[in-house]
Design a protein around this motif. Structure first.
Motif, PDB file in Angstrom:
ATOM      1  N   VAL A 177     -14.925 -88.137  28.379  1.00 43.94           N
ATOM      2  CA  VAL A 177     -15.903 -88.671  29.338  1.00 43.94           C
ATOM      3  C   VAL A 177     -16.324 -90.098  29.024  1.00 43.94           C
ATOM      4  O   VAL A 177     -17.050 -90.710  29.808  1.00 43.94           O
ATOM      5  CB  VAL A 177     -17.161 -87.769  29.393  1.00 43.94           C
ATOM      6  N   HIS A 178     -15.901 -90.659  27.900  1.00 43.78           N
ATOM      7  CA  HIS A 178     -16.329 -91.999  27.512  1.00 43.78           C
ATOM      8  C   HIS A 178     -15.169 -92.990  27.382  1.00 43.78           C
ATOM      9  O   HIS A 178     -15.362 -94.104  26.920  1.00 43.78           O
ATOM     10  CB  HIS A 178     -17.096 -91.949  26.182  1.00 43.78           C
ATOM     11  N   LYS A 179     -13.977 -92.571  27.797  1.00 46.16           N
ATOM     12  CA  LYS A 179     -12.812 -93.450  27.810  1.00 46.16           C
ATOM     13  C   LYS A 179     -12.051 -93.207  29.109  1.00 46.16           C
ATOM     14  O   LYS A 179     -12.090 -92.118  29.688  1.00 46.16           O
ATOM     15  CB  LYS A 179     -11.892 -93.172  26.618  1.00 46.16           C
ATOM     16  N   GLY A 180     -11.338 -94.237  29.565  1.00 45.39           N
ATOM     17  CA  GLY A 180     -10.519 -94.093  30.752  1.00 45.39           C
ATOM     18  C   GLY A 180      -9.140 -93.549  30.421  1.00 45.39           C
ATOM     19  O   GLY A 180      -8.708 -93.561  29.268  1.00 45.39           O
ATOM     20  N   GLY A 185      -8.247 -97.225  27.521  1.00 45.07           N
ATOM     21  CA  GLY A 185      -9.414 -96.554  28.099  1.00 45.07           C
ATOM     22  C   GLY A 185     -10.725 -97.192  27.725  1.00 45.07           C
ATOM     23  O   GLY A 185     -11.794 -96.685  28.079  1.00 45.07           O
ATOM     24  N   LEU A 186     -10.669 -98.318  27.033  1.00 43.87           N
ATOM     25  CA  LEU A 186     -11.883 -98.950  26.520  1.00 43.87           C
ATOM     26  C   LEU A 186     -12.355-100.130  27.365  1.00 43.87           C
ATOM     27  O   LEU A 186     -13.554-100.354  27.510  1.00 43.87           O
ATOM     28  CB  LEU A 186     -11.649 -99.439  25.084  1.00 43.87           C
ATOM     29  N   ILE A 187     -11.415-100.887  27.957  1.00 43.41           N
ATOM     30  CA  ILE A 187     -11.824-102.111  28.647  1.00 43.41           C
ATOM     31  C   ILE A 187     -10.978-102.423  29.877  1.00 43.41           C
ATOM     32  O   ILE A 187     -11.388-103.173  30.750  1.00 43.41           O
ATOM     33  CB  ILE A 187     -11.775-103.317  27.671  1.00 43.41           C
ATOM     34  N   GLU A 188      -9.773-101.823  29.987  1.00 43.76           N
ATOM     35  CA  GLU A 188      -8.884-102.176  31.096  1.00 43.76           C
ATOM     36  C   GLU A 188      -9.448-101.724  32.454  1.00 43.76           C
ATOM     37  O   GLU A 188     -10.070-100.676  32.557  1.00 43.76           O
ATOM     38  CB  GLU A 188      -7.501-101.546  30.923  1.00 43.76           C
ATOM     39  N   ALA A 189      -9.173-102.545  33.463  1.00 47.80           N
ATOM     40  CA  ALA A 189      -9.537-102.204  34.838  1.00 47.80           C
ATOM     41  C   ALA A 189      -8.730-103.090  35.771  1.00 47.80           C
ATOM     42  O   ALA A 189      -8.152-104.096  35.358  1.00 47.80           O
ATOM     43  CB  ALA A 189     -11.033-102.402  35.074  1.00 47.80           C
ATOM     44  N   GLY A 190      -8.719-102.717  37.043  1.00 42.61           N
ATOM     45  CA  GLY A 190      -8.046-103.547  38.029  1.00 42.61           C
ATOM     46  C   GLY A 190      -6.570-103.727  37.728  1.00 42.61           C
ATOM     47  O   GLY A 190      -5.845-102.773  37.429  1.00 42.61           O
ATOM     48  N   PHE A 191      -6.100-104.997  37.782  1.00 45.05           N
ATOM     49  CA  PHE A 191      -4.666-105.251  37.606  1.00 45.05           C
ATOM     50  C   PHE A 191      -4.207-105.016  36.171  1.00 45.05           C
ATOM     51  O   PHE A 191      -3.004-105.011  35.897  1.00 45.05           O
ATOM     52  CB  PHE A 191      -4.312-106.676  38.054  1.00 45.05           C
ATOM     53  N   PHE A 192      -5.130-104.808  35.241  1.00 44.95           N
ATOM     54  CA  PHE A 192      -4.733-104.464  33.878  1.00 44.95           C
ATOM     55  C   PHE A 192      -4.277-103.005  33.786  1.00 44.95           C
ATOM     56  O   PHE A 192      -3.701-102.599  32.780  1.00 44.95           O
ATOM     57  CB  PHE A 192      -5.887-104.710  32.901  1.00 44.95           C
ATOM     58  N   CYS A 193      -4.567-102.228  34.818  1.00 48.69           N
ATOM     59  CA  CYS A 193      -4.012-100.878  34.926  1.00 48.69           C
ATOM     60  C   CYS A 193      -2.929-100.918  35.998  1.00 48.69           C
ATOM     61  O   CYS A 193      -3.226-101.008  37.193  1.00 48.69           O
ATOM     62  CB  CYS A 193      -5.108 -99.873  35.301  1.00 48.69           C
ATOM     63  N   SER A 211     -11.634 -98.260  32.922  1.00 48.74           N
ATOM     64  CA  SER A 211     -12.914 -98.390  32.215  1.00 48.74           C
ATOM     65  C   SER A 211     -14.102 -98.534  33.156  1.00 48.74           C
ATOM     66  O   SER A 211     -15.240 -98.668  32.703  1.00 48.74           O
ATOM     67  CB  SER A 211     -12.865 -99.583  31.257  1.00 48.74           C
ATOM     68  N   PHE A 212     -13.867 -98.498  34.477  1.00 49.13           N
ATOM     69  CA  PHE A 212     -14.951 -98.615  35.455  1.00 49.13           C
ATOM     70  C   PHE A 212     -14.945 -97.495  36.497  1.00 49.13           C
ATOM     71  O   PHE A 212     -16.005 -97.028  36.896  1.00 49.13           O
ATOM     72  CB  PHE A 212     -14.865 -99.961  36.203  1.00 49.13           C
ATOM     73  N   HIS A 213     -13.763 -97.099  36.939  1.00 51.61           N
ATOM     74  CA  HIS A 213     -13.667 -96.253  38.130  1.00 51.61           C
ATOM     75  C   HIS A 213     -13.368 -94.788  37.794  1.00 51.61           C
ATOM     76  O   HIS A 213     -12.515 -94.510  36.938  1.00 51.61           O
ATOM     77  CB  HIS A 213     -12.574 -96.787  39.058  1.00 51.61           C
ATOM     78  N   PRO A 214     -14.034 -93.860  38.490  1.00 52.10           N
ATOM     79  CA  PRO A 214     -13.759 -92.434  38.281  1.00 52.10           C
ATOM     80  C   PRO A 214     -12.346 -92.043  38.704  1.00 52.10           C
ATOM     81  O   PRO A 214     -11.687 -92.756  39.467  1.00 52.10           O
ATOM     82  CB  PRO A 214     -14.810 -91.746  39.166  1.00 52.10           C
ATOM     83  N   THR A 215     -11.903 -90.920  38.215  1.00 49.48           N
ATOM     84  CA  THR A 215     -10.614 -90.363  38.626  1.00 49.48           C
ATOM     85  C   THR A 215     -10.760 -89.703  39.993  1.00 49.48           C
ATOM     86  O   THR A 215     -11.866 -89.512  40.513  1.00 49.48           O
ATOM     87  CB  THR A 215     -10.140 -89.315  37.614  1.00 49.48           C
ATOM     88  N   GLU A 216      -9.622 -89.321  40.564  1.00 48.02           N
ATOM     89  CA  GLU A 216      -9.647 -88.633  41.864  1.00 48.02           C
ATOM     90  C   GLU A 216     -10.466 -87.350  41.779  1.00 48.02           C
ATOM     91  O   GLU A 216     -11.239 -87.038  42.691  1.00 48.02           O
ATOM     92  CB  GLU A 216      -8.216 -88.321  42.305  1.00 48.02           C
ATOM     93  N   LYS A 217     -10.310 -86.599  40.694  1.00 44.08           N
ATOM     94  CA  LYS A 217     -11.062 -85.360  40.529  1.00 44.08           C
ATOM     95  C   LYS A 217     -12.560 -85.637  40.478  1.00 44.08           C
ATOM     96  O   LYS A 217     -13.357 -84.930  41.121  1.00 44.08           O
ATOM     97  CB  LYS A 217     -10.623 -84.649  39.250  1.00 44.08           C
ATOM     98  N   ALA A 218     -12.956 -86.666  39.753  1.00 42.73           N
ATOM     99  CA  ALA A 218     -14.379 -87.006  39.659  1.00 42.73           C
ATOM    100  C   ALA A 218     -14.916 -87.468  41.003  1.00 42.73           C
ATOM    101  O   ALA A 218     -16.039 -87.115  41.391  1.00 42.73           O
ATOM    102  CB  ALA A 218     -14.587 -88.076  38.593  1.00 42.73           C
TER     103      ALA A 218
END
Length: 235
Positions: A177-180, A185-193, A211-218
């Motif tokens: 619940v605290h990593k992506g 899972g610590l800092i990546e987001a957007g085009f870094f994924c 590191s910002f957005h919930p998963t589809e399940k969430a």
């Protein structure tokens, strides 16, 4: 109120696109049908998360230069939201839902940036969650002044279901619940994924995709928590 670095459309740009869309509808289906469509449509507004996490508490906190006090920044944000809603109503919108902000202190990137020991101690940052709660309360209180007899405006709470998933993870089948799921899972987001990024073995066990957005399940759990309010008030 995005910065150019984010590449997001401003409120004014979105309004201009909406007005342009209305004009195209007038040509396509006529003014009467256009007015009927605009009046009966439901509008969801989400604003604030990026402003807090990137502009104010991010690695380059540009907004703190102008608003050293968080309450002043929150008021600035509300003024922009208020203007957007008012102009949307002026364009004919009558069913509007305003989404609050999540517990920003539980977003993996915020834990990484603000924890004293971000690798060993990955817990929610409580003072940042308090900022979310304060802003969400401001939204709820101030929306009362915008309501009209013929217009439905409602606040949509995403803070509670996300925090509940974090605190009661096993009840929802989550393990992390605290990593992506993406990358470290610590800092990546957007085009870094992207397609070249490493990802977790089972995304259904994660609340956050990056590191910002919930998963589809969430997101599904969040939507289910809002569904009855949406159906009753604006859908």
């Amino acid at each position: 109120m995005p910065t150019p670095l984010q590449g997001a459309l401003t409120f004014l740009q979105q309004l201009d696109l909406f007005k342009d869309y209305k004009q195209k509808l007038d040509v396509a289906i006529g003014k009467e049908k256009t007015n009927d469509l605009i009046t009966n449509a439901s509008y969801l507004i989400s604003s604030g998360t990026n402003d807090f996490t990137l502009n104010y508490y991010g690695p380059i906190p540009v907004r703190q230069l102008t608003y050293p006090n968080i309450s002043g920044f929150q008021q600035f944000m509300w003024q922009n939201i208020q203007q957007f809603i008012q102009e949307l109503m002026d364009e004919g919108a009558k069913k509007i839902g305003l989404v609050g902000v999540p517990p920003i202190g539980c977003l993996p990137a915020m834990i990484t940036l603000h924890s004293k020991h971000p690798i060993l101690n990955r817990e929610c940052i409580e003072n940042l969650n308090a900022i979310s709660k304060m802003f969400n309360q401001m939204l709820q209180d101030n929306l009362d002044g915008l309501r009209r007899p013929d217009i439905k405006i409602m606040y949509l709470d995403i803070y509670t279901p996300i925090l509940d998933m974090v605190e009661q993870k096993t009840s929802y089948g989550f393990e992390e619940v605290h990593k992506g799921c993406c990358g470290t899972g610590l800092i990546e987001a957007g085009f870094f994924c992207n397609s070249n990024s490493l990802i977790c073995d089972d995304v259904s066990k994660y609340i956050f995709w990056d590191s910002f957005h919930p998963t589809e399940k969430a997101y599904r759990i969040i939507f289910d928590s809002l569904q009855s309010h949406l159906l009753e008030n604006i859908l």
